[in-house]
Design an enzyme around this catalytic site. Structure first.
Site: not given
Length: 135
Positions: A48-51, A59, A90
């Site tokens: 994950e990223n703050a943005s 995947e 997704c």
């Protein structure tokens, strides 16, 4: 279908990758492991990223490692997440997997306890658009 030893190895790779996920925002870990048609193994975890839109799916990470190594054909992929519901790829990852798959590539949806459901690429993404559509 991989043999029992390979299946366990892929399951363990996905589980280990899931344990390495960087998920300080959602706290939802996902791991993936790929077996190529030539027998090579690759794994990835979600990052994950703050943005938020700039994060990377498990995947996608496994596919990037596979391509970096010169491999382009997925035979089997294991995707693992926690919770009661199936943690399926997704939409974007379905298309990423499709790019490097055949119609009979197997996608195994797992929880920490084991494989919950197995689908072919055609079952996961019917009537898909792929490289052959551009030929």
């Amino acid at each position: 279908m991989p043999d029992a030893k390979q299946s366990k190895q892929l399951f363990d790779l996905a589980k280990n990758a899931m344990s390495q996920a960087y998920v300080p925002y959602s706290h939802f870990t996902v791991g993936a492991a790929i077996l190529t048609v030539s027998g090579e193994l690759y794994s990835g975890c979600n990052v994950e990223n703050a943005s938020y839109p700039e994060g990377t799916c498990a995947e996608a990470g496994a596919i990037a490692a596979m391509v970096r190594d010169g491999q382009t054909q997925i035979k089997e992929i294991y995707v693992m997440g926690e919770g009661e519901a199936l943690v399926t790829p997704c939409g974007g990852c379905r298309q990423r997997i499709r790019e490097f798959s055949s119609t009979d590539t197997m996608i195994h949806i797992c929880g920490p306890e084991g494989v919950r459901k197995s689908l072919t690429m055609d079952e996961l993404l019917p009537f898909s658009f792929g490289p052959e559509n551009l030929a």
